[in-house]
Design a protein around this motif. Structure first.
Motif: not given
Length: 302
Positions: A263-265, A268-274, A295-296
């Motif tokens: 769903a990321l626009v 990268d998934f690894e760039d996300l954090h809580e 999600v962006r």
């Protein structure tokens, strides 16, 4: 150096493109999923299954090489066949490129059959395995022609996983069609995986992470990715933040809405954090439950 000392479990993935295309078409047009198989989703499943099979940490299982082999029509043949053949081949190229999969093509013969592509796959897989020292080679294939390759790889101490599908359906004239993976090939390899049983629930996934990966094998259907709004307006981007991040999926606040990495626009998934601020579109997920379908990280107004 022992594998345990290296820590990283290196995975090489090799697609028999014609086989994979036939399977993906089945799930798009004949199966109740009515969706294409997602290559990104399949790679996520592969990492989960290799981690379980090798008894190593998921985060240390990395696909460092992926290759797709298939015959291809010439430009002139595409023009003669019409039906936007060139366009569809370019779409596939884009998909493979985004998934970091290297494409290899040989020309189709006069009868429209691919010739020598399985030999090329086997030679490339063996050469790259000796050069890059894969720990696990994954074959997305079902033909017994790959048995010699599996045996050769085992002499190098490389474990081989085969992802196979057993599918059947009726053709346009009612004739039975389908494919069954070679039982000799499945017996020969270290990790045989019958994907059709996992998808249909006839076999159990190995853990919650793999179960979620199986559920995420397919590209979202267009009728499920629309906003819950019924007034015809485009879905709104809402401000929110990452509430939790798991292996390949997470949750967005407010609403504790599930989202899959696909769903990321713009990230990268690894760039996300809580706690990271994001914007998202709410819609219906694969189980027809409320979810964040896009999600962006770019904020509203930027």
């Amino acid at each position: 150096m022992p594998h345990t000392a290296r820590q990283l479990t290196k995975i090489g993935v090799f697609y028999d493109g014609n086989y994979f295309a036939a399977v993906s078409r089945f799930y798009k047009y004949q199966h109740r999923q009515h969706a294409w198989i997602s290559i990104r989703g399949l790679h996520e499943f592969i990492r989960c299954r290799v981690a379980k099979s090798e008894r190593v940490d998921y985060h240390n299982c990395q696909i460092i090489d992926a290759h797709y082999f298939r015959g291809r029509f010439s430009a002139q043949q595409c023009v003669e066949k019409g039906e936007h053949v060139l366009f569809h081949e370019r779409v596939l190229d884009d998909i493979l490129m985004r998934a970091n999969v290297t494409a290899h093509h040989l020309p189709m013969n006069a009868m429209g059959k691919e010739k020598g592509i399985d030999v090329w796959l086997a030679l490339e897989a063996f050469e790259l395995s000796t050069y890059k020292h894969f720990d696990v080679v994954v074959l997305v294939a079902g033909d017994s022609d790959y048995i010699p390759l599996a045996r050769k790889l085992k002499t190098l101490g490389i474990r081989v996983m085969v992802l196979g599908w057993q599918i059947s359906y009726d053709g346009p004239n009612g004739e039975p069609k389908g494919t069954t993976p070679s039982q000799m090939l499945l017996t020969e390899v270290s990790y045989p995986v019958l994907m059709s049983d996992l998808i249909d629930g006839a076999a159990s996934a190995e853990g919650a992470d793999e179960l979620e990966a199986v559920r995420s094998l397919f590209q979202p259907r267009e009728d499920q990715s629309e906003s819950a709004s019924t007034d015809g307006d485009p879905p709104l981007w809402k401000p929110g933040k990452i509430a939790a991040q798991k292996r390949g999926y997470g949750f967005v606040e407010p609403g504790n809405l599930f989202f899959f990495y696909g769903a990321l626009v713009d990230a990268d998934f690894e760039d996300l954090h809580e706690g990271m601020e994001v914007t998202f579109q709410e819609g219906l997920g694969r189980d027809s439950q409320p979810a964040a379908v896009k999600v962006r990280t770019e904020q509203i107004g930027q």
